[in-house]
Design a protein around this motif. Structure first.
Motif, short mmCIF file in Angstrom:
data_model
loop_
_atom_site.label_atom_id
_atom_site.label_comp_id
_atom_site.label_asym_id
_atom_site.label_seq_id
_atom_site.Cartn_x
_atom_site.Cartn_y
_atom_site.Cartn_z
N GLU A 193 0.83 -1.20 0.00
CA GLU A 193 0.00 0.00 0.00
C GLU A 193 0.87 1.25 0.00
OE1 GLU A 193 -3.34 1.86 2.97
OE2 GLU A 193 -3.22 -0.31 2.76
N CYS A 194 1.90 1.27 0.84
CA CYS A 194 2.80 2.42 0.91
C CYS A 194 3.79 2.39 -0.25
CB CYS A 194 3.55 2.42 2.24
SG CYS A 194 4.72 3.79 2.41
N GLY A 195 4.20 1.19 -0.57
CA GLY A 195 5.18 1.04 -1.64
C GLY A 195 6.57 0.76 -1.14
N THR A 196 6.80 1.05 0.14
CA THR A 196 8.13 0.83 0.71
C THR A 196 8.03 0.73 2.22
OG1 THR A 196 10.37 1.74 0.91
CG2 THR A 196 8.56 3.33 0.85
N THR A 197 8.93 -0.07 2.79
CA THR A 197 9.04 -0.13 4.25
C THR A 197 10.15 0.79 4.75
OG1 THR A 197 10.51 -2.05 4.05
CG2 THR A 197 8.16 -2.50 4.38
N ASP A 198 10.87 1.42 3.82
CA ASP A 198 11.93 2.37 4.21
C ASP A 198 11.32 3.59 4.91
OD1 ASP A 198 13.72 0.71 2.95
OD2 ASP A 198 13.78 1.89 1.09
N PRO A 199 12.05 4.20 5.82
CA PRO A 199 11.55 5.44 6.43
C PRO A 199 11.36 6.51 5.35
CG PRO A 199 13.43 4.58 7.65
CD PRO A 199 13.35 3.79 6.38
N ILE A 200 10.28 7.27 5.46
CA ILE A 200 10.04 8.42 4.59
C ILE A 200 10.14 9.67 5.44
CG2 ILE A 200 8.37 9.60 3.10
CD1 ILE A 200 7.17 6.88 2.42
N THR A 201 11.14 10.48 5.16
CA THR A 201 11.39 11.66 5.98
C THR A 201 10.71 12.90 5.40
OG1 THR A 201 13.51 11.89 4.82
CG2 THR A 201 13.56 10.84 6.99
N ILE A 202 10.14 13.70 6.29
CA ILE A 202 9.37 14.89 5.91
C ILE A 202 9.95 16.09 6.64
CG2 ILE A 202 7.07 15.94 5.86
CD1 ILE A 202 6.08 12.92 6.35
N ALA A 214 16.85 22.51 1.08
CA ALA A 214 17.11 22.46 -0.37
C ALA A 214 18.51 21.93 -0.64
CB ALA A 214 16.92 23.84 -0.99
N THR A 215 19.48 22.41 0.13
CA THR A 215 20.87 21.97 -0.04
C THR A 215 21.02 20.48 0.26
OG1 THR A 215 21.66 24.17 0.57
CG2 THR A 215 23.26 22.38 0.66
N SER A 216 20.36 20.03 1.33
CA SER A 216 20.43 18.62 1.71
C SER A 216 19.77 17.72 0.67
CB SER A 216 19.78 18.42 3.08
OG SER A 216 19.85 17.07 3.47
N MET A 217 18.64 18.16 0.13
CA MET A 217 17.97 17.37 -0.91
C MET A 217 18.83 17.29 -2.16
SD MET A 217 13.94 18.51 -0.49
CE MET A 217 13.16 17.11 -1.26
N LEU A 218 19.55 18.36 -2.45
CA LEU A 218 20.43 18.39 -3.62
C LEU A 218 21.63 17.46 -3.43
CD1 LEU A 218 21.54 19.56 -6.31
CD2 LEU A 218 22.53 21.42 -4.94
N THR A 219 22.28 17.55 -2.28
CA THR A 219 23.55 16.85 -2.08
C THR A 219 23.40 15.44 -1.51
OG1 THR A 219 23.80 17.86 0.12
CG2 THR A 219 24.79 19.02 -1.74
N LYS A 220 22.34 15.21 -0.71
CA LYS A 220 22.21 13.93 -0.03
C LYS A 220 20.95 13.15 -0.41
CE LYS A 220 24.50 15.86 4.08
NZ LYS A 220 24.33 16.17 5.53
N GLY A 221 20.02 13.81 -1.09
CA GLY A 221 18.76 13.15 -1.39
C GLY A 221 17.88 12.98 -0.18
N GLU A 222 18.07 13.83 0.82
CA GLU A 222 17.29 13.80 2.06
C GLU A 222 16.92 15.23 2.45
OE1 GLU A 222 19.94 12.11 4.88
OE2 GLU A 222 19.74 10.07 4.12
N PRO A 223 15.75 15.43 3.04
CA PRO A 223 14.68 14.48 3.30
C PRO A 223 13.93 14.08 2.03
CG PRO A 223 13.97 16.69 3.85
CD PRO A 223 15.41 16.80 3.48
N ASP A 224 12.99 13.15 2.19
CA ASP A 224 12.24 12.67 1.02
C ASP A 224 11.21 13.68 0.54
OD1 ASP A 224 13.23 9.85 0.67
OD2 ASP A 224 12.58 9.72 2.75
N ILE A 225 10.62 14.42 1.48
CA ILE A 225 9.54 15.35 1.14
C ILE A 225 9.73 16.68 1.85
CG2 ILE A 225 7.03 15.74 1.14
CD1 ILE A 225 6.71 12.67 1.46
N ALA A 226 9.55 17.76 1.13
CA ALA A 226 9.46 19.10 1.72
C ALA A 226 8.11 19.66 1.26
CB ALA A 226 10.60 20.00 1.26
N PRO A 227 7.08 19.60 2.12
CA PRO A 227 5.72 19.96 1.68
C PRO A 227 5.54 21.44 1.33
CG PRO A 227 5.67 18.66 3.71
CD PRO A 227 7.09 19.08 3.49
#
Length: 336
Positions: free
Chosen positions: A29-38, A76-89
């Protein structure tokens, strides 16, 4: 005894299989059991939207959703360089344009949608009573010559301009605009320290009918509650504005803000792992007037972002139930 043991063992295996089946169903249902960071930014609307996202993912989709601290530039910098967090609403793309362009070019982050139906509004603001008493101050270009209107007793030789909180995207833009206008000559750039401090400053100055000029944004409860008026700026120029967002901008030039592009930003890896979550994020959008009303309730009741999110779920069901399938909406309702 042997038969009894076999029956018990079979029952245990059946229960285990059922438990595993439930887990598998949730994972599908979720698609993944990995943590999703917001990312939870430091202002009320962004914090509220982070908890709205978390509640829908955790209680509606069965995801392992986690809140992490954030702010516009660091996130924004972290999403660019590390791919984290998964979502910035609520990522104010227009304030980190150069970084955002890099993110899209790299291909690890994408815009799932626009969080505000009418976009975001940024600018420099003064209270309505200052605007009425001083009709000569209509635009940002009028500030330099009229600094005495904003004079503060603790620094009588200059006007006081309330700066953006450190780490916010507006900090770099505002500092560059101050240089473009030459305001250092007649204004003291007064540090606010945080979003909470800036908000408290506005409340204090307005309640005492004292002068205020500084940066702010909408939709927020502050603009309506304290009747702030935006100062006029020239038409938006993309090239000039992109330079304003760069801390190394060599020759800042005056330009206005565009209607703020405020994205639901997400990592491409999340979209690949969880199409259902990606579909929800693509539909997640709030009307400006309604979210401002929600935030005003939160401000009046000194509510936390999590409490404001719960208020939103309970009182604005027609908005958020359009974002998700009916069965997901029912799970979220049940969790409340």
């Amino acid at each position: 005894m042997k038969m009894k043991t076999s029956i018990l063992a079979g029952a245990f295996l059946s229960c285990t299989a059922l438990a595993g089946g439930t887990s598998a169903a949730q994972a599908t249902e979720c698609g993944t059991t990995d943590p999703i960071t917001i990312a939870e930014m430091t202002w009320l609307s962004a914090g509220t939207l982070a908890y709205v996202t978390k509640t829908i993912l955790a209680d509606g989709y069965g995801c392992n959703a986690q809140i992490v601290p954030g702010d516009t530039v660091p996130t924004a910098t972290s999403m660019l360089t590390k791919g984290e967090p998964d979502i910035a609403p609520e990522l104010w793309v227009s304030t980190v344009k150069s970084t955002w362009d890099e993110m899209l070019a790299k291909g690890t982050v994408y815009k799932a949608g626009d969080i505000f139906a009418d976009g975001g509004q940024e600018g420099w603001w003064i209270p309505d009573y200052i605007a009425e008493e001083h009709p000569e101050i209509r635009s940002v270009s009028d500030l330099k010559a009229n600094w005495k209107v904003f004079e503060d007793a603790s620094g009588p030789d200059k006007g006081r301009f309330y700066a953006c909180p450190p780490g916010w995207g507006c900090e770099i833009i505002t500092n560059n605009l101050i240089k473009a206008l030459g305001l250092e000559e007649t204004f003291e750039i007064y540090p606010t320290g945080s979003g909470a401090n800036l908000k408290a400053t506005i409340a204090r100055q307005v309640s005492r009918k004292k002068p205020f000029v500084g940066w702010y944004w909408g939709p927020t409860e502050v603009i309506g509650k304290y009747k702030l008026k935006t100062l006029e700026m020239p038409a938006f120029d993309q090239a000039k504005f992109t330079c304003l967002t760069d801390i190394k901008c060599e020759k800042p030039e005056l330009t206005g803000w565009a209607v703020g592009e405020v994205a639901v930003a997400a990592t491409k890896s999340l979209k690949d792992k969880s199409p259902a979550v990606a579909d929800f994020l693509s539909k997640m959008q709030v009307p400006n007037a309604e979210i401002s009303t929600v935030l005003a309730w939160g401000d009046d009741n000194k509510a936390s972002p999590e409490e404001v999110a719960k208020y939103f779920f309970e009182h604005y069901e027609p908005i958020w139930t359009k974002w998700v399938p009916a069965d997901v909406a029912e799970k979220v309702k049940a969790s409340l």
